[in-house]
Each structure stands twice: as C-alpha cells, then as structure tokens.
Scaffold this active site. Structure first.
Site, PDB file in Angstrom:
ATOM      1  N   HIS A  81       0.826  -1.208   0.000  1.00 16.29           N
ATOM      2  CA  HIS A  81       0.000   0.000   0.000  1.00 16.29           C
ATOM      3  C   HIS A  81       0.861   1.259   0.000  1.00 16.29           C
ATOM      4  O   HIS A  81       0.355   2.351  -0.238  1.00 16.29           O
ATOM      5  CB  HIS A  81      -0.994  -0.002   1.169  1.00 16.29           C
ATOM      6  CG  HIS A  81      -0.410   0.260   2.519  1.00 16.29           C
ATOM      7  ND1 HIS A  81      -0.007  -0.736   3.377  1.00 16.29           N
ATOM      8  CD2 HIS A  81      -0.178   1.418   3.170  1.00 16.29           C
ATOM      9  CE1 HIS A  81       0.440  -0.207   4.504  1.00 16.29           C
ATOM     10  NE2 HIS A  81       0.353   1.099   4.393  1.00 16.29           N
ATOM     11  N   ASP A 119      -0.102  -7.501   1.077  1.00 12.54           N
ATOM     12  CA  ASP A 119       0.387  -6.130   1.273  1.00 12.54           C
ATOM     13  C   ASP A 119       1.908  -6.132   1.403  1.00 12.54           C
ATOM     14  O   ASP A 119       2.464  -5.778   2.446  1.00 12.54           O
ATOM     15  CB  ASP A 119      -0.281  -5.525   2.513  1.00 12.54           C
ATOM     16  CG  ASP A 119       0.029  -4.033   2.670  1.00 12.54           C
ATOM     17  OD1 ASP A 119       0.345  -3.387   1.645  1.00 12.54           O
ATOM     18  OD2 ASP A 119      -0.033  -3.532   3.810  1.00 12.54           O
ATOM     19  N   SER A 212       4.139   2.633   8.144  1.00 11.20           N
ATOM     20  CA  SER A 212       3.808   1.606   7.145  1.00 11.20           C
ATOM     21  C   SER A 212       5.054   1.094   6.429  1.00 11.20           C
ATOM     22  O   SER A 212       5.938   1.867   6.051  1.00 11.20           O
ATOM     23  CB  SER A 212       2.848   2.177   6.100  1.00 11.20           C
ATOM     24  OG  SER A 212       1.551   2.333   6.604  1.00 11.20           O
TER      25      SER A 212
END
Length: 263
Positions: A81, A119, A212
């Site tokens: 992502h 992901d 992230s």
C-alpha cells in the site's frame, strides 16, 4: 420474518463496523486522534537498526512517507500500500534523523515489484555495501514457515507521525512488542487472515501513521517476520491491535524475485 430481518441487519452492521476499524497506517484519516510516533517507544541510537530505510514516495499530485527494510545488496522490502500508484521513491539509508541519511538512492516505479494480493512489495535498488550503519536484515528460513511466533518478542522501528495534522517524526523510534494470537485481531476486526501477524497493544505500544512498510524483527535471531501494515481507524492510542504482513507466507515469492532464501 421480523426476527430474520433483525438478525441480517445486525450482521451487516457488524461487518461495516469491522471494516471501519481497519485502515492502512498511511491512510489514517484526519481527526481520528492519531497521536504519538511509534507509540510508547524510545529513540533509536545510531546503528541500532541498520536495516531500516526511510522511503519518500512521489507521484504527480503528491506522495507519502513509509519505512522499509534492506534484505539484500540490491533489494528493499516494504508494504504494497506504500508503493501502490507511486511513480518513484527516494531511499534514505542509515538515517536516525529522518532526512540525514548516510546516502540516498532514487528508484523509479519500473523497479517496484508488487504482490498480487498481499500487502508486500519489493524494490530493486542500486548495489549497497554493508557496514555498521547500513546492513541487511535476515528473513526467516523455510524451516520456520509454519512458526506463528506467538508469544515471541520483537522490535518495530520507524518515523511515524506525531499527529494527524503534523508531519512524520524527525527521529527514528523503536518499540518492543509481543506477538499475539491472530484470534485477538479477528475478534476486533471481524476477520483476520493467516497471512498476517497480530500485535495486541494493551499498553498502546506499537506502530502509528507513517510507520507503514517498516520491519518487525524478532529479538531471538534478529530475523524479520513482519511488515507494518494496518491498525485501527480509532487511532494509535485506541488500544486496537495492529496487523503486520506475515513474511513467512511470502518466502517463495521473495525467493523467486530476488534469489534470497534461507534453508
């Protein structure tokens, strides 16, 4: 009939509520009380996590900041992502202060390899020599592919945001977390894949917006078993458990693209 309708409605509402709780850290909406960096953590000293890199992604109408990890002389691993829809990335190696890297590399989207459903992404980089401040992290061996690591302690690091309105942290932070059972995340989010690792946060210790793609590295053996993926839309300090990509679920895919594998 009324009872059946009520039951169906309650299931739908529960499903919607669960979906609202899960959000990629880089997409945490403004106004959701995201506070702290790597929450309840501590500053990293120089050389503590030589495998982490800062990733400044860019595209025509903006960009985003993520973390990543060095897994080989020409490979960085991060969350999908983070790379999704981005056109290029500047990689910051050996930084403690976020933009004060030992050196940087610019890489175009042509060198992004994104998994089809998980992901996780790989970034092919120019060759990097390893030393005390810039070094790779080992991945789990194929013998560990069925280890769920439940109860193991691990280190998470990153430059997560200090607030929704503010920018990412200017200093690298770390936190020690204990890997929990996936059932803890399943009960909170409504569902939770076996390709993920659950990090319960009873003391609000964990990741935040801006972390992230960063690495989850177990204390015993210093192997990266997870990639920071998502948390609760209620915010970093909501006590909601965190979701990490389970690296052992993608060892074949990583090997097929990079040649990196441990047997």
């Amino acid at each position: 009939m009324k009872l059946l309708v009520a039951l169906v409605l309650s299931v739908v509402l529960a499903s919607v509520a669960a979906d609202e709780k899960r959000v990629f850290w880089k997409d945490v909406p403004v106004g959701k009380s995201v506070q702290g960096r790597i929450t309840m953590g501590y500053p990293a000293y120089e050389g503590k996590v030589p495998y982490i890199v800062g990733l400044m992604f860019s595209k025509e109408n903006g960009g985003t900041w993520c973390g990543g990890s060095i897994i080989g002389n020409t490979w960085v691993m991060t969350a999908k992502h983070c790379t999704d829809s981005m056109e290029a990335v500047t990689i910051y190696y050996g930084a403690v202060h976020r933009l004060q890297a030992q050196y940087t590399h610019w890489v175009s989207r042509n060198d992004f390899i994104e998994h089809g459903s998980g992901d996780i992404s790989l970034i092919r980089t120019p060759h990097v020599d390893f030393w005390s401040l810039v070094d790779r992290v080992e991945l789990p061996s194929f013998n560990d592919r069925y280890n769920n690591y439940q109860g193991w302690w691990a280190l998470v690091s990153g430059w997560g945001k200090t607030s929704d309105e503010g920018g990412v942290s200017e200093y690298l932070n770390c936190v020690d977390v204990q890997i929990g059972p996936n059932s803890d995340c399943a009960s909170y989010y409504g569902s939770f894949s076996d390709d993920l690792i659950c990090i319960p946060t009873p003391e609000n210790k964990g990741t935040c917006s801006g972390d992230s793609g960063g690495p989850l590295v177990i204390h015993d053996g210093n192997r990266q078993v997870g990639i920071v993926s998502f948390g609760s839309s209620a915010g970093c300090l909501s006590n909601g458990p965190k979701g990490m990509v389970r690296v052992t679920s993608y060892l074949d895919w990583i090997r097929d693209h990079t040649g990196i594998a441990y047997y």
